[in-house]
Scaffold this motif. Structure first.
Motif, PDB file in Angstrom:
ATOM      1  N   ILE A   1      -7.445   7.244   3.967  1.00 28.41           N
ATOM      2  CA  ILE A   1      -6.983   6.726   5.247  1.00 28.41           C
ATOM      3  C   ILE A   1      -5.483   6.939   5.373  1.00 28.41           C
ATOM      4  CG2 ILE A   1      -6.759   4.681   6.719  1.00 28.41           C
ATOM      5  CD1 ILE A   1      -9.649   5.637   6.331  1.00 28.41           C
ATOM      6  N   GLN A   2      -5.076   7.580   6.444  1.00 24.63           N
ATOM      7  CA  GLN A   2      -3.655   7.675   6.766  1.00 24.63           C
ATOM      8  C   GLN A   2      -3.270   6.431   7.538  1.00 24.63           C
ATOM      9  OE1 GLN A   2      -1.577  11.500   7.975  1.00 24.63           O
ATOM     10  NE2 GLN A   2      -1.638  10.438   9.939  1.00 24.63           N
ATOM     11  N   CYS A   3      -2.182   5.800   7.131  1.00 24.76           N
ATOM     12  CA  CYS A   3      -1.882   4.474   7.665  1.00 24.76           C
ATOM     13  C   CYS A   3      -0.377   4.255   7.756  1.00 24.76           C
ATOM     14  CB  CYS A   3      -2.509   3.429   6.739  1.00 24.76           C
ATOM     15  SG  CYS A   3      -2.431   1.749   7.357  1.00 24.76           S
ATOM     16  N   TRP A   4       0.058   3.598   8.815  1.00 27.87           N
ATOM     17  CA  TRP A   4       1.453   3.197   8.971  1.00 27.87           C
ATOM     18  C   TRP A   4       1.603   1.758   8.495  1.00 27.87           C
ATOM     19  CZ3 TRP A   4       5.408   6.356  10.718  1.00 27.87           C
ATOM     20  CH2 TRP A   4       5.012   7.612  11.187  1.00 27.87           C
ATOM     21  N   LEU A   5       2.589   1.557   7.591  1.00 27.55           N
ATOM     22  CA  LEU A   5       2.761   0.263   6.940  1.00 27.55           C
ATOM     23  C   LEU A   5       4.248  -0.068   6.794  1.00 27.55           C
ATOM     24  CD1 LEU A   5       0.360   0.945   3.926  1.00 27.55           C
ATOM     25  CD2 LEU A   5      -0.166  -0.556   5.859  1.00 27.55           C
ATOM     26  N   PRO A   6       4.561  -1.354   6.643  1.00 33.23           N
ATOM     27  CA  PRO A   6       5.931  -1.726   6.272  1.00 33.23           C
ATOM     28  C   PRO A   6       6.139  -1.464   4.785  1.00 33.23           C
ATOM     29  CG  PRO A   6       4.561  -3.676   6.403  1.00 33.23           C
ATOM     30  CD  PRO A   6       3.690  -2.536   6.833  1.00 33.23           C
ATOM     31  N   PRO A   7       7.380  -1.350   4.334  1.00 32.50           N
ATOM     32  CA  PRO A   7       7.632  -1.121   2.892  1.00 32.50           C
ATOM     33  C   PRO A   7       7.123  -2.260   2.022  1.00 32.50           C
ATOM     34  CG  PRO A   7       9.606  -0.692   4.198  1.00 32.50           C
ATOM     35  CD  PRO A   7       8.617  -1.342   5.119  1.00 32.50           C
ATOM     36  N   SER A   8       7.143  -3.487   2.560  1.00 32.14           N
ATOM     37  CA  SER A   8       6.626  -4.648   1.835  1.00 32.14           C
ATOM     38  C   SER A   8       6.129  -5.663   2.854  1.00 32.14           C
ATOM     39  CB  SER A   8       7.716  -5.275   0.955  1.00 32.14           C
ATOM     40  OG  SER A   8       8.805  -5.711   1.761  1.00 32.14           O
ATOM     41  N   PHE A   9       5.356  -6.626   2.379  1.00 36.80           N
ATOM     42  CA  PHE A   9       4.765  -7.611   3.274  1.00 36.80           C
ATOM     43  C   PHE A   9       5.471  -8.957   3.130  1.00 36.80           C
ATOM     44  CE2 PHE A   9       1.533  -4.397   3.007  1.00 36.80           C
ATOM     45  CZ  PHE A   9       0.957  -4.391   4.284  1.00 36.80           C
ATOM     46  N   SER A  10       6.019  -9.445   4.244  1.00 36.59           N
ATOM     47  CA  SER A  10       6.692 -10.742   4.240  1.00 36.59           C
ATOM     48  C   SER A  10       6.285 -11.607   5.432  1.00 36.59           C
ATOM     49  CB  SER A  10       8.208 -10.545   4.257  1.00 36.59           C
ATOM     50  OG  SER A  10       8.601  -9.809   5.406  1.00 36.59           O
ATOM     51  N   LYS A  11       5.612 -10.990   6.405  1.00 38.03           N
ATOM     52  CA  LYS A  11       5.152 -11.694   7.600  1.00 38.03           C
ATOM     53  C   LYS A  11       3.626 -11.638   7.650  1.00 38.03           C
ATOM     54  CE  LYS A  11       8.024  -9.043   9.882  1.00 38.03           C
ATOM     55  NZ  LYS A  11       8.807  -8.326  10.907  1.00 38.03           N
ATOM     56  N   PRO A  12       2.996 -12.390   8.535  1.00 37.64           N
ATOM     57  CA  PRO A  12       1.533 -12.328   8.635  1.00 37.64           C
ATOM     58  C   PRO A  12       1.065 -10.902   8.968  1.00 37.64           C
ATOM     59  CG  PRO A  12       2.384 -14.220   9.837  1.00 37.64           C
ATOM     60  CD  PRO A  12       3.576 -13.403   9.438  1.00 37.64           C
ATOM     61  N   PRO A  13       0.074 -10.379   8.255  1.00 37.55           N
ATOM     62  CA  PRO A  13      -0.416  -9.023   8.522  1.00 37.55           C
ATOM     63  C   PRO A  13      -1.241  -8.973   9.818  1.00 37.55           C
ATOM     64  CG  PRO A  13      -1.012  -9.778   6.313  1.00 37.55           C
ATOM     65  CD  PRO A  13      -0.582 -10.974   7.083  1.00 37.55           C
ATOM     66  N   LEU A  14      -1.113  -7.867  10.545  1.00 39.09           N
ATOM     67  CA  LEU A  14      -1.877  -7.650  11.773  1.00 39.09           C
ATOM     68  C   LEU A  14      -2.407  -6.230  11.758  1.00 39.09           C
ATOM     69  CD1 LEU A  14      -2.681  -8.893  14.577  1.00 39.09           C
ATOM     70  CD2 LEU A  14      -0.648  -7.730  15.493  1.00 39.09           C
TER      71      LEU A  14
END
Length: 330
Positions: free
Chosen positions: A64-77
């Motif tokens: 799966i190609q996916c756009w993501l933040p470098p790390s998770f600190s907020k609620p995921p959506l």
């Protein structure tokens, strides 16, 4: 399901291009393509919001190609796109406002963008299972704040919410997505498209004329400037990519097959978003869907929009979406 990008760039970008460049494009016989330019503009909206593109192997057969933040600190959506173009083209106008509140997970569904599989499975349930596997691979420890799906992505979002349950998915947004569609609905859609023989002919245009027909079904106010050479460019460089696999995806949809799919209420709070002038899935289907999804479902009808309200009126769409996701009652 569809060709979706900031009012599709046929109406915006091409109108801003000088006539001599357009004439040069005609003379080059489509050797030059607008698609990489539009794609770069769309991607910039993602990178400006801090997202980066990754390829994630969710099982030995599926990437799966996916756009993501470098790390998770907020609620995921989780944002799930519809048929037609990759995720960057469909969520461009939502990324910045949503990223202020959420860590966004924006994949390309299988056979869109860079996502692919060796599996023979093609149903929207298989797409949903891949999304659940993606979330597991990301090792997100917190509950997903919500799953947002537009059109075909709404089909997938429904299954993701069912598979993961209320313990792991907070809220569900179904936009322009007729979960209760039947064979009769498909027949009516074909008639609205001028009596074509299959839904595949509508959703997977192979000529300038068939893409123009799709745009007229998708938008309440279709782009006025749609020269054939631009439409042919988009057909060749977007819609013909993995064409046979995408046909298989459409044929494998389980919705409407009583032996394979039963529409039942979700335990999560659900927001249904529909365009007032929707032509692919007419507005009466939104009211039917609200009844079937039960007490936890609410419906927002967005005025002066069609199948892609997030593109035709992103300000109105984003306000309604954020109000629901953040729990506002205004």
């Amino acid at each position: 399901m569809l060709l979706q990008s900031s009012h599709l760039f046929f109406a915006t970008n091409t109108q801003q291009i000088p006539e001599q460049i357009l004439q040069s494009h005609r003379n080059m016989g489509l050797k030059f393509s607008f698609v990489p330019i539009v794609d770069a503009i769309n991607r910039r909206s993602f990178t400006a919001a801090g997202l980066r593109r990754y390829s994630v192997s969710v099982d030995p057969d599926t990437t799966i190609q996916c756009w993501l933040p470098p790390s998770f600190s907020k609620p995921p959506l989780l944002l799930l796109h519809g048929f037609g173009t990759p995720a960057t083209w469909q969520w461009r106008s939502q990324i910045r406002p949503l990223s202020r509140h959420f860590d966004l997970i924006v994949p390309d569904l299988i056979f869109f963008g860079g996502s692919t599989t060796l599996s023979p499975e093609r149903s929207e349930k298989f797409q949903a299972a891949a999304m659940v596997a993606l979330l597991a691979k990301l090792e997100i420890s917190s509950k997903v704040a919500g799953v947002v799906g537009t059109s075909y992505g709404g089909f997938v979002a429904y299954h993701v919410a069912k598979m993961m349950g209320q313990a792991w998915v907070g809220k569900v947004v179904i936009a322009s997505s007729d979960l209760g569609k039947t064979e009769e609905d498909d027949r009516a859609m074909r008639e609205r498209a001028g009596g074509v023989h299959s839904v595949e002919e509508i959703m997977l245009p192979t000529t300038a004329a068939s893409l123009r027909r799709l745009l007229q079904l998708v938008f309440h106010r279709p782009p006025l400037f749609m020269p054939d050479f631009v439409l042919r460019d988009f057909v060749r460089n977007i819609f013909k990519e993995k064409l046979e696999e995408k046909k298989e995806l459409l044929k494998a949809i389980t919705l409407g097959n009583k032996d394979l799919f039963q529409l039942t209420a979700l335990p999560q709070d659900v927001l249904i978003i529909w365009g007032e002038h929707e032509r692919l899935f007419p507005l009466n289907k939104a009211y039917e869907l609200k009844k079937k999804l039960g007490e936890n479902a609410k419906l927002e009808v967005l005025k002066n929009t069609g199948h892609v309200p997030q593109l035709e009126d992103p300000k109105q769409f984003n306000k309604v979406l954020l109000s629901f996701l953040l729990g506002n009652t205004e």
